[in-house]
Motif scaffolding. Sequence first.
Motif, mmCIF file in Angstrom:
data_model
loop_
_atom_site.group_PDB
_atom_site.id
_atom_site.type_symbol
_atom_site.label_atom_id
_atom_site.label_comp_id
_atom_site.label_asym_id
_atom_site.label_seq_id
_atom_site.Cartn_x
_atom_site.Cartn_y
_atom_site.Cartn_z
ATOM 1 N N ASP A 143 0.795 -1.229 0.000
ATOM 2 C CA ASP A 143 0.000 0.000 0.000
ATOM 3 C C ASP A 143 0.826 1.277 0.000
ATOM 4 O O ASP A 143 0.331 2.346 0.347
ATOM 5 C CB ASP A 143 -0.992 0.023 1.176
ATOM 6 N N GLU A 144 2.077 1.175 -0.383
ATOM 7 C CA GLU A 144 2.941 2.353 -0.516
ATOM 8 C C GLU A 144 2.883 2.830 -1.969
ATOM 9 O O GLU A 144 2.578 2.049 -2.871
ATOM 10 C CB GLU A 144 4.381 2.011 -0.133
ATOM 11 N N PRO A 145 3.210 4.091 -2.200
ATOM 12 C CA PRO A 145 3.211 4.584 -3.580
ATOM 13 C C PRO A 145 4.266 3.872 -4.429
ATOM 14 O O PRO A 145 5.355 3.561 -3.957
ATOM 15 C CB PRO A 145 3.569 6.065 -3.440
ATOM 16 N N ILE A 146 3.897 3.610 -5.684
ATOM 17 C CA ILE A 146 4.840 3.050 -6.653
ATOM 18 C C ILE A 146 5.595 4.234 -7.249
ATOM 19 O O ILE A 146 4.990 5.246 -7.605
ATOM 20 C CB ILE A 146 4.100 2.264 -7.753
ATOM 21 N N ALA A 147 6.913 4.107 -7.345
ATOM 22 C CA ALA A 147 7.738 5.200 -7.870
ATOM 23 C C ALA A 147 7.273 5.593 -9.272
ATOM 24 O O ALA A 147 6.968 4.739 -10.102
ATOM 25 C CB ALA A 147 9.205 4.786 -7.900
ATOM 26 N N LYS A 148 7.239 6.889 -9.525
ATOM 27 C CA LYS A 148 6.802 7.375 -10.840
ATOM 28 C C LYS A 148 7.695 6.849 -11.954
ATOM 29 O O LYS A 148 7.229 6.585 -13.057
ATOM 30 C CB LYS A 148 6.763 8.900 -10.851
ATOM 31 N N GLU A 149 8.985 6.666 -11.673
ATOM 32 C CA GLU A 149 9.892 6.118 -12.678
ATOM 33 C C GLU A 149 9.468 4.713 -13.072
ATOM 34 O O GLU A 149 9.536 4.332 -14.229
ATOM 35 C CB GLU A 149 11.344 6.119 -12.174
ATOM 36 N N ARG A 150 9.035 3.939 -12.092
ATOM 37 C CA ARG A 150 8.559 2.577 -12.377
ATOM 38 C C ARG A 150 7.275 2.629 -13.201
ATOM 39 O O ARG A 150 7.109 1.865 -14.154
ATOM 40 C CB ARG A 150 8.336 1.808 -11.078
ATOM 41 N N LEU A 151 6.373 3.527 -12.847
ATOM 42 C CA LEU A 151 5.124 3.649 -13.592
ATOM 43 C C LEU A 151 5.367 4.143 -15.011
ATOM 44 O O LEU A 151 4.659 3.746 -15.933
ATOM 45 C CB LEU A 151 4.158 4.586 -12.860
ATOM 46 N N LYS A 152 6.374 4.977 -15.189
ATOM 47 C CA LYS A 152 6.703 5.431 -16.542
ATOM 48 C C LYS A 152 7.219 4.269 -17.382
ATOM 49 O O LYS A 152 6.911 4.171 -18.570
ATOM 50 C CB LYS A 152 7.739 6.554 -16.495
ATOM 51 N N ALA A 153 7.982 3.380 -16.765
ATOM 52 C CA ALA A 153 8.516 2.214 -17.475
ATOM 53 C C ALA A 153 7.443 1.146 -17.678
ATOM 54 O O ALA A 153 7.419 0.457 -18.700
ATOM 55 C CB ALA A 153 9.704 1.626 -16.718
ATOM 56 N N LYS A 154 6.576 0.991 -16.677
ATOM 57 C CA LYS A 154 5.533 -0.039 -16.727
ATOM 58 C C LYS A 154 4.272 0.561 -16.103
ATOM 59 O O LYS A 154 4.007 0.375 -14.914
ATOM 60 C CB LYS A 154 5.993 -1.282 -15.964
ATOM 61 N N PRO A 155 3.484 1.281 -16.895
ATOM 62 C CA PRO A 155 2.344 2.010 -16.336
ATOM 63 C C PRO A 155 1.265 1.133 -15.722
ATOM 64 O O PRO A 155 0.434 1.629 -14.969
ATOM 65 C CB PRO A 155 1.809 2.811 -17.520
ATOM 66 N N HIS A 156 1.281 -0.155 -15.992
ATOM 67 C CA HIS A 156 0.289 -1.051 -15.393
ATOM 68 C C HIS A 156 0.879 -1.860 -14.231
ATOM 69 O O HIS A 156 0.313 -2.875 -13.830
ATOM 70 C CB HIS A 156 -0.313 -1.980 -16.454
ATOM 71 N N ALA A 157 1.979 -1.363 -13.661
ATOM 72 C CA ALA A 157 2.624 -2.060 -12.541
ATOM 73 C C ALA A 157 1.660 -2.180 -11.362
ATOM 74 O O ALA A 157 0.971 -1.226 -11.007
ATOM 75 C CB ALA A 157 3.886 -1.311 -12.114
#
Length: 117
Positions: free
Chosen positions: A87-101
């Motif tokens: 339940d912690e935020p997913i890093a924006k860099e990770r979401l940019k690489a894999k937006p459906h993470a």
Amino acid sequence: MRQEELENFKKVLLQKRQAILDNNLEHCKSMENIRGLSFDEADHVAMHMKNTLDSSIFTNHNTELEYIDSALTKIEQDTYGVCEMCDEPIAKERLKAKPHAKYCIVCREIVEKNSKD
């Protein structure tokens, strides 16, 4: 996460979703064109190998579509970008690489390690 960022992620997700659907449609059209043609034994072997590979790709596409649809739902429910495990935020860099993470990088490593065991 700011509304502008959410809209950008939504746009990327919708584009990825459409690309997968277009690819699957092209594959289906290709398979329809092949039906009815006569093949020799070597052609049958080659087609079997291609069908096996295509089936694997199709399965991966369906899984990715499920993840994309889930991410789009999360955007609508204002829960996008939150790890499903901690339940912690997913890093924006990770979401940019894999937006459906679905997971943050730490939890993803835990999931991968557990799936190997």
